[in-house]
Write a protein that holds these residues in place. Structure first.
Motif, PDB file in Angstrom:
ATOM      1  N   VAL B 124      -4.200  -5.037   5.495  1.00  0.00           N
ATOM      2  CA  VAL B 124      -5.237  -6.031   5.811  1.00  0.00           C
ATOM      3  C   VAL B 124      -6.317  -5.387   6.676  1.00  0.00           C
ATOM      4  CG1 VAL B 124      -5.734  -8.134   7.109  1.00  0.00           C
ATOM      5  CG2 VAL B 124      -3.799  -8.069   5.528  1.00  0.00           C
ATOM      6  N   MET B 125      -5.878  -4.611   7.658  1.00  0.00           N
ATOM      7  CA  MET B 125      -6.847  -3.944   8.530  1.00  0.00           C
ATOM      8  C   MET B 125      -7.705  -2.976   7.735  1.00  0.00           C
ATOM      9  SD  MET B 125      -5.084  -3.356  12.212  1.00  0.00           S
ATOM     10  CE  MET B 125      -3.707  -2.377  11.709  1.00  0.00           C
ATOM     11  N   ALA B 126      -7.098  -2.361   6.713  1.00  0.00           N
ATOM     12  CA  ALA B 126      -7.814  -1.339   5.954  1.00  0.00           C
ATOM     13  C   ALA B 126      -8.787  -1.937   4.946  1.00  0.00           C
ATOM     14  CB  ALA B 126      -6.821  -0.418   5.247  1.00  0.00           C
ATOM     15  N   VAL B 127      -8.351  -2.932   4.162  1.00  0.00           N
ATOM     16  CA  VAL B 127      -9.197  -3.411   3.060  1.00  0.00           C
ATOM     17  C   VAL B 127      -9.651  -4.852   3.239  1.00  0.00           C
ATOM     18  CG1 VAL B 127      -8.144  -1.814   1.436  1.00  0.00           C
ATOM     19  CG2 VAL B 127      -7.280  -4.161   1.590  1.00  0.00           C
ATOM     20  N   GLY B 128      -9.297  -5.495   4.359  1.00  0.00           N
ATOM     21  CA  GLY B 128      -9.764  -6.856   4.602  1.00  0.00           C
ATOM     22  C   GLY B 128      -8.768  -7.904   4.136  1.00  0.00           C
ATOM     23  N   LEU B 129      -9.081  -9.181   4.408  1.00  0.00           N
ATOM     24  CA  LEU B 129      -8.180 -10.274   4.068  1.00  0.00           C
ATOM     25  C   LEU B 129      -8.139 -10.517   2.564  1.00  0.00           C
ATOM     26  CD1 LEU B 129      -9.329 -12.739   6.862  1.00  0.00           C
ATOM     27  CD2 LEU B 129      -7.141 -11.514   6.785  1.00  0.00           C
ATOM     28  N   GLY B 130      -7.087 -11.283   2.141  1.00  0.00           N
ATOM     29  CA  GLY B 130      -7.018 -11.691   0.742  1.00  0.00           C
ATOM     30  C   GLY B 130      -5.801 -11.130   0.033  1.00  0.00           C
ATOM     31  N   PRO B 131      -5.660 -11.441  -1.254  1.00  0.00           N
ATOM     32  CA  PRO B 131      -4.472 -11.019  -1.995  1.00  0.00           C
ATOM     33  C   PRO B 131      -4.400  -9.500  -2.241  1.00  0.00           C
ATOM     34  CG  PRO B 131      -5.965 -12.274  -3.405  1.00  0.00           C
ATOM     35  CD  PRO B 131      -6.519 -12.340  -2.019  1.00  0.00           C
ATOM     36  N   PHE B 132      -5.553  -8.822  -2.248  1.00  0.00           N
ATOM     37  CA  PHE B 132      -5.540  -7.385  -2.559  1.00  0.00           C
ATOM     38  C   PHE B 132      -4.666  -6.575  -1.589  1.00  0.00           C
ATOM     39  CE2 PHE B 132      -7.892  -3.176  -2.349  1.00  0.00           C
ATOM     40  CZ  PHE B 132      -7.192  -2.637  -3.408  1.00  0.00           C
ATOM     41  N   PRO B 133      -4.862  -6.742  -0.257  1.00  0.00           N
ATOM     42  CA  PRO B 133      -3.969  -5.993   0.648  1.00  0.00           C
ATOM     43  C   PRO B 133      -2.516  -6.404   0.463  1.00  0.00           C
ATOM     44  CG  PRO B 133      -5.220  -7.638   1.864  1.00  0.00           C
ATOM     45  CD  PRO B 133      -5.844  -7.539   0.491  1.00  0.00           C
ATOM     46  N   GLY B 134      -2.266  -7.659   0.108  1.00  0.00           N
ATOM     47  CA  GLY B 134      -0.899  -8.118  -0.135  1.00  0.00           C
ATOM     48  C   GLY B 134      -0.265  -7.347  -1.271  1.00  0.00           C
ATOM     49  N   MET B 135      -1.041  -7.222  -2.355  1.00  0.00           N
ATOM     50  CA  MET B 135      -0.532  -6.490  -3.509  1.00  0.00           C
ATOM     51  C   MET B 135      -0.244  -5.033  -3.154  1.00  0.00           C
ATOM     52  SD  MET B 135      -2.584  -5.172  -6.662  1.00  0.00           S
ATOM     53  CE  MET B 135      -2.104  -3.525  -6.857  1.00  0.00           C
ATOM     54  N   LEU B 136      -1.169  -4.423  -2.411  1.00  0.00           N
ATOM     55  CA  LEU B 136      -0.961  -3.028  -1.999  1.00  0.00           C
ATOM     56  C   LEU B 136       0.322  -2.884  -1.186  1.00  0.00           C
ATOM     57  CD1 LEU B 136      -4.491  -1.717  -0.923  1.00  0.00           C
ATOM     58  CD2 LEU B 136      -3.190  -1.186  -2.996  1.00  0.00           C
ATOM     59  N   ALA B 137       0.526  -3.826  -0.265  1.00  0.00           N
ATOM     60  CA  ALA B 137       1.701  -3.755   0.602  1.00  0.00           C
ATOM     61  C   ALA B 137       2.981  -3.874  -0.213  1.00  0.00           C
ATOM     62  CB  ALA B 137       1.634  -4.845   1.665  1.00  0.00           C
ATOM     63  N   ILE B 138       2.992  -4.832  -1.148  1.00  0.00           N
ATOM     64  CA  ILE B 138       4.175  -5.024  -1.995  1.00  0.00           C
ATOM     65  C   ILE B 138       4.445  -3.756  -2.808  1.00  0.00           C
ATOM     66  CG2 ILE B 138       4.948  -6.216  -4.087  1.00  0.00           C
ATOM     67  CD1 ILE B 138       5.488  -7.869  -1.717  1.00  0.00           C
ATOM     68  N   ALA B 139       3.376  -3.178  -3.374  1.00  0.00           N
ATOM     69  CA  ALA B 139       3.538  -1.970  -4.188  1.00  0.00           C
ATOM     70  C   ALA B 139       4.123  -0.837  -3.348  1.00  0.00           C
ATOM     71  CB  ALA B 139       2.197  -1.547  -4.777  1.00  0.00           C
ATOM     72  N   PHE B 140       3.550  -0.618  -2.175  1.00  0.00           N
ATOM     73  CA  PHE B 140       4.012   0.476  -1.316  1.00  0.00           C
ATOM     74  C   PHE B 140       5.462   0.268  -0.912  1.00  0.00           C
ATOM     75  CE2 PHE B 140       4.577   2.520   2.820  1.00  0.00           C
ATOM     76  CZ  PHE B 140       4.102   3.788   2.545  1.00  0.00           C
ATOM     77  N   HIS B 141       5.759  -0.973  -0.493  1.00  0.00           N
ATOM     78  CA  HIS B 141       7.106  -1.232   0.001  1.00  0.00           C
ATOM     79  C   HIS B 141       8.154  -1.084  -1.100  1.00  0.00           C
ATOM     80  CE1 HIS B 141      10.000  -2.669   2.844  1.00  0.00           C
ATOM     81  NE2 HIS B 141      10.412  -3.596   2.003  1.00  0.00           N
ATOM     82  N   SER B 142       7.869  -1.587  -2.310  1.00  0.00           N
ATOM     83  CA  SER B 142       8.889  -1.492  -3.376  1.00  0.00           C
ATOM     84  C   SER B 142       9.002  -0.075  -3.920  1.00  0.00           C
ATOM     85  CB  SER B 142       8.612  -2.434  -4.550  1.00  0.00           C
ATOM     86  OG  SER B 142       7.520  -3.246  -4.328  1.00  0.00           O
ATOM     87  N   LEU B 143       7.922   0.704  -3.763  1.00  0.00           N
ATOM     88  CA  LEU B 143       7.931   2.072  -4.285  1.00  0.00           C
ATOM     89  C   LEU B 143       9.141   2.856  -3.775  1.00  0.00           C
ATOM     90  CD1 LEU B 143       6.611   4.512  -5.653  1.00  0.00           C
ATOM     91  CD2 LEU B 143       5.215   4.811  -3.623  1.00  0.00           C
ATOM     92  N   GLY B 144       9.413   2.733  -2.491  1.00  0.00           N
ATOM     93  CA  GLY B 144      10.524   3.486  -1.906  1.00  0.00           C
ATOM     94  C   GLY B 144      11.850   3.149  -2.553  1.00  0.00           C
ATOM     95  N   MET B 145      12.089   1.849  -2.726  1.00  0.00           N
ATOM     96  CA  MET B 145      13.372   1.426  -3.269  1.00  0.00           C
ATOM     97  C   MET B 145      13.469   1.712  -4.763  1.00  0.00           C
ATOM     98  SD  MET B 145      14.962  -2.249  -2.551  1.00  0.00           S
ATOM     99  CE  MET B 145      16.257  -2.906  -3.555  1.00  0.00           C
ATOM    100  N   LEU B 146      12.399   1.408  -5.509  1.00  0.00           N
ATOM    101  CA  LEU B 146      12.420   1.646  -6.959  1.00  0.00           C
ATOM    102  C   LEU B 146      12.585   3.139  -7.243  1.00  0.00           C
ATOM    103  CD1 LEU B 146       9.701  -0.758  -8.412  1.00  0.00           C
ATOM    104  CD2 LEU B 146      12.175  -0.894  -8.659  1.00  0.00           C
ATOM    105  N   GLY B 147      11.811   3.976  -6.524  1.00  0.00           N
ATOM    106  CA  GLY B 147      11.887   5.423  -6.753  1.00  0.00           C
ATOM    107  C   GLY B 147      13.290   5.952  -6.533  1.00  0.00           C
ATOM    108  N   LYS B 148      13.923   5.503  -5.468  1.00  0.00           N
ATOM    109  CA  LYS B 148      15.281   5.956  -5.168  1.00  0.00           C
ATOM    110  C   LYS B 148      16.237   5.502  -6.271  1.00  0.00           C
ATOM    111  CE  LYS B 148      18.955   5.362  -1.745  1.00  0.00           C
ATOM    112  NZ  LYS B 148      19.908   4.335  -2.122  1.00  0.00           N
TER     113      LYS B 148
END
Lengths: 265, 256
Positions: B124-148
């Motif tokens: 949110v701090m990086a790209v501002g409010l709204g669904p876009f930072p939410g999507m980025l966060a979800i992608a980043f967070h699941s990446l670790g678990m999915l990759g493993k």
């Protein structure tokens, strides 16, 4: 130059020592002519599998060399090794099919080395290669099962798909590692018949590791005996005697050494 | 033999004692207060009585934000899959040399260990409010678990079949494509769908930090004590989660 009696495979003082120190082959000298069908016999651990795997570079030769169709296996690396392997079809005791894929896809795997990588990756096989795969399936009588998942076939059928996959490579050499060890006697004979027919019709040099001595005698034009990684017998399949087998095995033959123990009344 | 038995018994008793002590300590640390629970009765009653009648007028808004949450989860999961597949190959020790695979595994573990809410905050701090930072966060967070998970799934591929494919003269990429991937596809698909379901539930908190979706209304209604609206939220979320549950169950069964 191209005389018919040219060696397809030449082992020159071939040694294989595994990383754990086990000696698989011990300075083996061997020449196999083009178009020959050879049965390799010996106790388990005698070096039969090691010999086949050394020929297509799945096992590293640590001494001497193996030369396949004029090409050194020991020195082959990267692309050269892949090209060499592409000309050597291999058949395994446990079939080693990708069970989730269809029969046709499994046979097409035999074509991967010959089609552009991107086509193989997305499964856009050239029509000519699909034709080749179907030809191979027809040779083993399974063209009508092309779109069935490999897991749905019986053991004998799966092994014949394994043969078709090797055939699809258009190989100059076929290596069969205990191809019938997991099959019942009737199916064993069918699979061995397929291998012999392919050897005779297409003139593909064929090496078959066999556990059963009667099969070796029946189907091997030439029999090679290994013991502790060394060549201890090399002779004609028809003239081989029980004494020769005793020599190879280092003990007397038993009922376990033959597929069909003879019933005497 | 008898001494061996006694030794095993000692180990067992020690294990149980340690375990119970740890759990007891955890309760103590959580400041469990039965008296407060007993005294809380009227407040629960107040909470539930103020839920009815539900204020259905917010259904439209709630539905819209629920769909937004779903879409954040779907887009985030899709992006995670695209990144996790190559990282999964790189982390799988049967297709990649160990000196690459091990560091990639560490990287995935590191990604996995950062809490989602923190990632969302940073996005949110990086790209501002709204669904876009939410999507980025979800992608980043699941990446670790999915990759493993992908890497571990690739590693279970039958080495015999992999060798057989290599033996036909296949290159590295072709061997992976035909020797490794087909054996792992059902598990990978099924787990990815499961992760999507988890991501939907996780996405519900994104709104708390302004990263879009239903979380915004959760905090808005709760902080203004509009329980008659909160109940609408709960109903919609429960219905959607249940439907998604059933849907993913069917999809995963079909994949097998």
């Amino acid at each position: 130059m191209a005389t018919p009696r040219q060696p397809a495979i030449r082992c020159v003082e071939t040694s294989v020592v595994y990383p754990n120190g086990v000696r698989g082959l011990d300075r083996l000298d061997l020449e196999i002519m083009r178009g020959q069908m050879v049965a390799v016999v010996g106790l388990s651990g005698a070096g039969k599998s090691t010999l086949l795997r050394a020929i297509n570079g799945l096992v590293k030769v640590t001494g001497g060399d193996v030369v396949v169709e004029g090409q050194s296996v020991r020195r082959a690396e990267g692309r050269a090794l892949r090209q060499l392997r592409a000309h050597v079809g291999m058949i395994f005791q446990d079939y080693r099919l990708v069970k989730r894929l269809t029969v046709l896809q499994n046979v097409l795997v035999g074509r991967v080395a010959s089609v552009p990588t991107w086509r193989a990756l997305i499964g856009a096989w050239p029509a000519a290669d699909v034709d080749l795969a179907f030809d191979a399936l027809e040779r083993v009588g399974l063209a009508d099962r092309a779109y069935v998942k490999a897991s749905q076939l019986s053991g004998g059928q799966q092994q014949r798909v394994g043969i078709a996959r090797a055939l699809a490579q258009q190989p100059s050499v076929i290596l069969a590692d205990e191809p019938v060890a997991s099959l019942d006697p009737v199916t064993s004979h069918q699979v061995m018949e397929d291998l012999r027919r392919i050897n005779q019709e297409l003139g593909i040099t064929t090496l078959v590791n066999l556990h059963f001595l009667d099969l070796a005698k029946a189907y091997g034009g030439r029999i090679i005996g290994l013991r502790q990684g060394r060549l201890v017998f090399d002779g004609d399949g028809h003239s081989v005697t029980e004494r020769d087998f005793n020599h190879i095995y280092g003990r007397a033959m038993t009922a376990d050494d033959v597929l069909e123990a003879r019933v005497t009344l | 033999m008898r001494r061996e038995r006694a030794r095993r018994l000692r180990y067992k008793v020690c294990g149980w004692l340690t375990g119970s002590a740890l759990v007891g300590w955890a309760f103590w640390w959580s400041q469990v207060d039965l008296a407060a629970l007993v005294r809380s009765g009227p407040r629960w009653r107040d909470f539930f009585t103020r839920m009815v009648p539900p204020d259905w007028s917010v259904t439209g808004v709630v539905l819209r934000s629920t769909v937004e949450t779903l879409m954040i989860a779907l887009a985030g999961t899709a992006l995670a899959v695209v990144l996790a597949l190559p990282l999964g190959f790189l982390a799988a020790s049967n297709v990649t040399p160990a000196w690459i695979a091990q560091p990639v595994k560490w990287l995935l573990g590191f990604i996995r260990s950062i809490p989602l809410i923190l990632v969302a905050f940073v996005c949110v701090m990086a790209v501002g409010l709204g669904p876009f930072p939410g999507m980025l966060a979800i992608a980043f967070h699941s990446l670790g678990m999915l990759g493993k998970f992908y890497a571990e799934e690739f590693e279970t591929a039958d080495p015999g079949i992999v060798a057989a494919i290599e033996g036909t003269g296949a290159s590295w990429a072709q061997t992976v494509r035909y020797g490794v991937v087909p054996q792992s596809v059902p598990q990978i698909f099924s787990f990815t769908v499961y992760r999507l379901e988890m991501n939907f539930r996780d996405s519900a908190v994104l709104g708390l930090v302004g990263a879009g979706g239903i979380g915004y209304y959760i905090q808005l209604y709760m902080r203004s004590f509009r329980f008659e609206r909160v109940v609408v939220l709960v109903v919609v979320v429960v219905v959607v989660v249940t439907l998604l549950d059933q849907l993913t169950f069917w999809v995963r069964r079909w994949a097998r």
